[in-house]
Design a protein around this motif. Sequence first.
Motif, PDB file in Angstrom:
ATOM      1  N   VAL A 126       5.336  78.282  12.914  1.00 47.74           N
ATOM      2  CA  VAL A 126       5.918  78.587  11.611  1.00 47.74           C
ATOM      3  C   VAL A 126       5.165  77.813  10.533  1.00 47.74           C
ATOM      4  O   VAL A 126       4.977  76.608  10.650  1.00 47.74           O
ATOM      5  N   TRP A 127       4.729  78.550   9.537  1.00 45.67           N
ATOM      6  CA  TRP A 127       4.145  77.935   8.341  1.00 45.67           C
ATOM      7  C   TRP A 127       5.160  78.085   7.223  1.00 45.67           C
ATOM      8  O   TRP A 127       5.707  79.162   6.999  1.00 45.67           O
ATOM      9  N   VAL A 128       5.397  77.016   6.503  1.00 43.26           N
ATOM     10  CA  VAL A 128       6.347  77.008   5.406  1.00 43.26           C
ATOM     11  C   VAL A 128       5.567  76.925   4.096  1.00 43.26           C
ATOM     12  O   VAL A 128       4.722  76.050   3.930  1.00 43.26           O
ATOM     13  N   ALA A 129       5.864  77.843   3.190  1.00 39.71           N
ATOM     14  CA  ALA A 129       5.153  77.898   1.911  1.00 39.71           C
ATOM     15  C   ALA A 129       6.079  77.510   0.773  1.00 39.71           C
ATOM     16  O   ALA A 129       7.270  77.822   0.792  1.00 39.71           O
ATOM     17  N   ASP A 130       5.512  76.828  -0.206  1.00 38.86           N
ATOM     18  CA  ASP A 130       6.277  76.473  -1.392  1.00 38.86           C
ATOM     19  C   ASP A 130       5.324  76.247  -2.547  1.00 38.86           C
ATOM     20  O   ASP A 130       4.131  76.043  -2.357  1.00 38.86           O
ATOM     21  N   ILE A 131       5.893  76.260  -3.750  1.00 37.53           N
ATOM     22  CA  ILE A 131       5.125  76.044  -4.964  1.00 37.53           C
ATOM     23  C   ILE A 131       5.837  74.972  -5.771  1.00 37.53           C
ATOM     24  O   ILE A 131       7.064  74.976  -5.876  1.00 37.53           O
ATOM     25  N   THR A 132       5.083  74.053  -6.333  1.00 36.65           N
ATOM     26  CA  THR A 132       5.640  73.045  -7.218  1.00 36.65           C
ATOM     27  C   THR A 132       4.704  72.862  -8.392  1.00 36.65           C
ATOM     28  O   THR A 132       3.557  73.312  -8.349  1.00 36.65           O
ATOM     29  N   TYR A 133       5.200  72.243  -9.429  1.00 32.74           N
ATOM     30  CA  TYR A 133       4.308  72.019 -10.558  1.00 32.74           C
ATOM     31  C   TYR A 133       3.840  70.580 -10.546  1.00 32.74           C
ATOM     32  O   TYR A 133       4.525  69.683 -10.064  1.00 32.74           O
ATOM     33  N   ILE A 134       2.653  70.369 -11.053  1.00 31.06           N
ATOM     34  CA  ILE A 134       2.107  69.031 -11.214  1.00 31.06           C
ATOM     35  C   ILE A 134       1.605  68.918 -12.642  1.00 31.06           C
ATOM     36  O   ILE A 134       1.309  69.913 -13.283  1.00 31.06           O
ATOM     37  N   GLY A 135       1.520  67.720 -13.136  1.00 36.42           N
ATOM     38  CA  GLY A 135       1.073  67.521 -14.507  1.00 36.42           C
ATOM     39  C   GLY A 135       2.251  67.438 -15.448  1.00 36.42           C
ATOM     40  O   GLY A 135       3.383  67.179 -15.051  1.00 36.42           O
ATOM     41  N   SER A 136       1.988  67.691 -16.710  1.00 41.14           N
ATOM     42  CA  SER A 136       3.033  67.575 -17.726  1.00 41.14           C
ATOM     43  C   SER A 136       3.831  68.867 -17.840  1.00 41.14           C
ATOM     44  O   SER A 136       3.352  69.940 -17.504  1.00 41.14           O
ATOM     45  N   ARG A 137       5.034  68.749 -18.352  1.00 35.73           N
ATOM     46  CA  ARG A 137       5.887  69.926 -18.529  1.00 35.73           C
ATOM     47  C   ARG A 137       5.352  70.848 -19.614  1.00 35.73           C
ATOM     48  O   ARG A 137       5.583  72.045 -19.587  1.00 35.73           O
ATOM     49  N   SER A 138       4.656  70.289 -20.573  1.00 35.32           N
ATOM     50  CA  SER A 138       4.127  71.120 -21.652  1.00 35.32           C
ATOM     51  C   SER A 138       2.915  71.937 -21.207  1.00 35.32           C
ATOM     52  O   SER A 138       2.660  73.007 -21.737  1.00 35.32           O
ATOM     53  N   ASN A 139       2.161  71.424 -20.233  1.00 34.41           N
ATOM     54  CA  ASN A 139       0.980  72.133 -19.741  1.00 34.41           C
ATOM     55  C   ASN A 139       0.905  71.985 -18.213  1.00 34.41           C
ATOM     56  O   ASN A 139       0.033  71.286 -17.702  1.00 34.41           O
ATOM     57  N   PRO A 140       1.823  72.627 -17.479  1.00 31.72           N
ATOM     58  CA  PRO A 140       1.865  72.407 -16.027  1.00 31.72           C
ATOM     59  C   PRO A 140       0.749  73.132 -15.279  1.00 31.72           C
ATOM     60  O   PRO A 140       0.205  74.131 -15.740  1.00 31.72           O
TER      61      PRO A 140
END
Length: 144
Positions: free
Chosen positions: A61-75
Motif C-alpha cells: 500500500v502506498w499512501v498519498a497526500d499533499i501539504t503546503y510548504i512555505g508561507s501562506r501568502s505564497n505556498p
Amino acid sequence: MLKKPLKSLKVGRDKFFDILRANNLLIIPKRSYHITTNSHHRFRKHKNLILDYQINKPNQVWVADITYIGSRSNPTYLSLIADAYSKKIVVHHVADKLNTQSSLLALKNALKNKKVNLGLLIHHSDRALQYCSNESKITGEEQY
C-alpha cells in the motif's frame, strides 16, 4: 495580581506554568491550517480498500497526500507518496499549484520503480479532488 503571593511562595514564572499545566488550566492555542483537501466534490470517490487490510510487507500500500510548504501568502505544494508498511517516502514532487497534474506526476515517478508488483499495489489517498478527478483516470498502456 499573583506576582506578590507567588513571590512569597518562591514560585517563578516557569514553575507557575508547570502548576497550571499539571492542573489542565492552560489554554491550548488553536493552530490554523491551510486546507488542501476537498472531499465534497462531484467526482467519483473510490472505495476504501485498506479499511480491514493487513499490511505485512513493503510495497503493498502506498499512501498519498499533499501539504503546503512555505508561507501562506505564497505556498508551494508538496505531493508525497509513502509506503504504508515501512513509512518511507517513495517519491515527492513540489509544485506551485495545487492540481491533479502534480499528484499524477508524483505517482508516475513512483511507478518507475521496477521492483514493485503493480498487480498487488494499492494507491491510497484521502479522496481529495486531485485524486478523484477525471484527469486522474489512467487508461490503456498507462494503466497501473
